[in-house]
Design an enzyme around this catalytic site. Structure first.
Site, PDB file in Angstrom:
ATOM      1  N   LYS A 178       7.004 -16.021   6.531  1.00 55.67           N
ATOM      2  CA  LYS A 178       7.625 -15.195   5.489  1.00 55.67           C
ATOM      3  C   LYS A 178       8.947 -14.622   5.998  1.00 55.67           C
ATOM      4  CE  LYS A 178       6.337 -11.402   2.326  1.00 55.67           C
ATOM      5  NZ  LYS A 178       5.309 -10.380   2.003  1.00 55.67           N
ATOM      6  N   SER A 224       3.749 -10.433  -2.767  1.00 51.19           N
ATOM      7  CA  SER A 224       5.108 -10.840  -2.509  1.00 51.19           C
ATOM      8  C   SER A 224       5.222 -12.076  -1.593  1.00 51.19           C
ATOM      9  CB  SER A 224       5.865  -9.677  -1.880  1.00 51.19           C
ATOM     10  OG  SER A 224       5.305  -9.346  -0.621  1.00 51.19           O
ATOM     11  N   SER A 232      -0.081  -8.249  -0.938  1.00 51.70           N
ATOM     12  CA  SER A 232       0.882  -9.360  -0.932  1.00 51.70           C
ATOM     13  C   SER A 232       0.472 -10.611  -0.178  1.00 51.70           C
ATOM     14  CB  SER A 232       2.224  -8.883  -0.387  1.00 51.70           C
ATOM     15  OG  SER A 232       2.927  -8.245  -1.414  1.00 51.70           O
TER      16      SER A 232
HETATM   17  N1  GLN Z   1       2.452  -5.815  -5.340  1.00 48.62           N
HETATM   18  C1  GLN Z   1       2.467  -4.648  -4.512  1.00 48.62           C
HETATM   19  C2  GLN Z   1       3.770  -3.927  -4.688  1.00 48.62           C
HETATM   20  O1  GLN Z   1       4.558  -4.351  -5.451  1.00 48.62           O
HETATM   21  C3  GLN Z   1       2.207  -5.002  -3.101  1.00 48.62           C
HETATM   22  C4  GLN Z   1       3.374  -5.551  -2.371  1.00 48.62           C
HETATM   23  C5  GLN Z   1       3.043  -5.918  -0.969  1.00 48.62           C
HETATM   24  O2  GLN Z   1       1.875  -5.967  -0.584  1.00 48.62           O
HETATM   25  N2  GLN Z   1       4.071  -6.146  -0.179  1.00 48.62           N
HETATM   26  O3  GLN Z   1       4.010  -2.942  -4.070  1.00 48.62           O
END
Ligand code: GLN
Length: 474
Positions: free
Chosen positions: A83, A158, A182
């Protein structure tokens, strides 16, 4: 020797060890898959990769040399995708943001250092929501990633690029990061396995921070066994991250076979066929000798509200360092304040700016007690509640997401509906518990079968319970 890119990590490792294949063969197979039907200007057909490294074959040759010299680590020569918020020395790490578009890392994240020691091959860096802010990968400054099961749908976020790359056999495994879901959510949407380790199990040194009390890096793979292997390599106490703990930190658990299901939580807007798949998985667990009992997690209803206060606060302070002076983009205005405004106004996308404003608000002296202070208290109560339930059962089971992958653009105009996607995943980040998502079959939408994930949560340090339950249902 076709389809080497479709092997699991553990199967590929066996073939490498017997000399049936080489790391170069594996790397070539992945690169061929990545380049298939690739549109001009993109690394691959799904936009899963933001960059494919130009020295992949050289890295693989090096791994083969190490093997000839006697090394035999199971990850030696295994091609992985990383990532874009995890630093690899000498390579770009942009967190899918214009702010860091040209930033080149000057050191390795600890997880990368460990993977390098093991001999893994890095294929490239994967797309994500900017600074990991999102649930669909649509917040990337470099275009959305498509779901390999249905290209009109999101891969989840994400870590959407990592999940899509693994699901589409472009990589044997990947690293993602998970602040509120994410890793698990894109795993659910793309039909792969994703592990969010216990907070402190894996070093955060060298990750581009989102919410420092919530973030953990972890594996995305095609089997539970592979997730366990990657986790074993990246975990461990690190003097460069004082929040890390060593193996002896948590008391060893019995290895029992009770699964708790918080029935009431399943009423929070889950789609009917997702619940049906979930019940089927529970039947499988029963047939494997697990006992399923009902548990109560009344505070889990509040988790989303608590998360979206604490996370925004931490995001606003973590993103404060991007001021046009120290890192990344730097735009000149009429004055220093103007420099900041210009740089941050143009460098950050919508979602980053929204969260910086909300985070600054909940931390402001007038509202701190009403929001951040209260959320912190609620977080501690939630932590105790989950710990209490995990005294009665080894794992808590829920679906990972309320629905399968949503359509591209379906939720982009309504941030709140996007945030609601995280309702089942944020609790584990707030409480620091480890949680895994694994495929539990598919549901049909518009004539296409779409994967959905099953989530297990265990006590701190009890990843083994997740792997055991995961293998039983796999
Ligand atoms: N979807 C969650 C957010 O928007 C989690 C994001 C993440 O885990 N980086 O904060």
């Amino acid at each position: 020797m076709s389809n080497l890119n479709e092997l699991s990590i553990t199967d590929a490792a066996k073939k490498l060890q017997t000399g049936e294949i080489t790391a170069v063969d594996l790397a070539r197979a992945c690169l061929e898959e990545i380049e298939k039907e690739r549109p001009a200007g993109k690394c691959d057909r799904l936009n899963a990769f933001l960059e494919v490294f130009d020295d992949v074959i050289a890295q693989a040759e090096e791994a083969d040399k190490r093997r000839t010299a006697g090394e035999n680590h199971p990850l030696l020569g295994i091609p992985l995708a990383i990532k874009d918020n995890i630093l690899i020395e000498g390579r770009r790490a942009s967190a899918a943001s214009k702010m860091l578009e040209n930033y080149v890392a000057t050191y390795d994240a600890t997880v990368i250092k460990k993977l390098k020691e093991a001999g893994a091959v890095f294929l490239g860096r994967t797309n994500m929501d900017e600074f990991a802010l999102g649930s669909s990968t649509e917040n990337s400054a470099f275009g959305v990633t498509k779901n390999p099961h249905d290209e009109s749908r999101v891969p989840g976020g994400s870590s959407g690029g990592s999940a899509a790359a693994v699901a589409a056999h472009m990589a044997l495994g990947a690293l993602g990061t998970d602040t509120g879901g994410s890793i698990r959510e894109p795993a659910s949407f793309c039909g792969v396995v994703g592990l969010k380790p216990t907070y402190g199990a894996v070093s955060r040194f060298g990750l581009i921070a989102m919410g420092s009390s919530l973030d953990q890096a972890g594996p995305l793979t095609r089997s539970v066994e592979d997730a366990e292997l990657l986790f074993t390599v990246i975990r461990g106490r690190d003097t460069l991250d004082s929040t890390t703990v060593d193996e002896t930190f948590y008391k060893k658990r019995s290895g029992g076979r009770r699964i708790g299901v918080p029935r009431r939580l399943l009423e929070s807007g889950l789609e009917t066929d997702v619940i049906q798949k979930f019940e089927k998985s529970l039947d499988v667990m029963r047939s494997k000798g697990y006992e399923i009992i009902d548990v109560e997690l009344p505070l889990a209803d509040l988790a989303l509200a608590v998360y979206y206060i604490i996370m925004q606060a931490e995001v606003s302070s973590n993103l404060a360092r991007f001021d046009g002076v120290r890192y990344g983009l730097s735009l000149k205005g009429e004055s220093l304040i103007d420099d900041y405004a210009k740089t941050r106004g143009e460098g950050f996308g919508h979602e980053a700016r929204r969260r910086i404003m909300l985070g600054t608000y909940v931390l402001s002296s007038g509202y701190y007690d009403a929001y951040f202070g209260k959320a912190t208290v609620a977080r501690e109560a939630l932590r105790r509640e989950v710990a209490g339930v995990l005294e009665q059962v080894e794992v808590i089971a829920t679906p990972t997401t309320t629905s399968p992958a949503t359509k591209l653009g379906e939720k982009t105009d309504n941030p709140l509906s996007m945030y609601l996607l995280d309702i089942l995943t944020v609790t584990a980040n707030l409480t620091g518990n480890p949680a895994i998502s694994l495929p539990m079959g598919t549901v049909e939408r518009d004539g296409t079968q779409l994967p959905v994930g099953l989530q297990f949560t265990a006590a701190h340090g009890d990843e083994n319970a997740l792997f055991a339950a995961g293998r039983a249902v796999e």
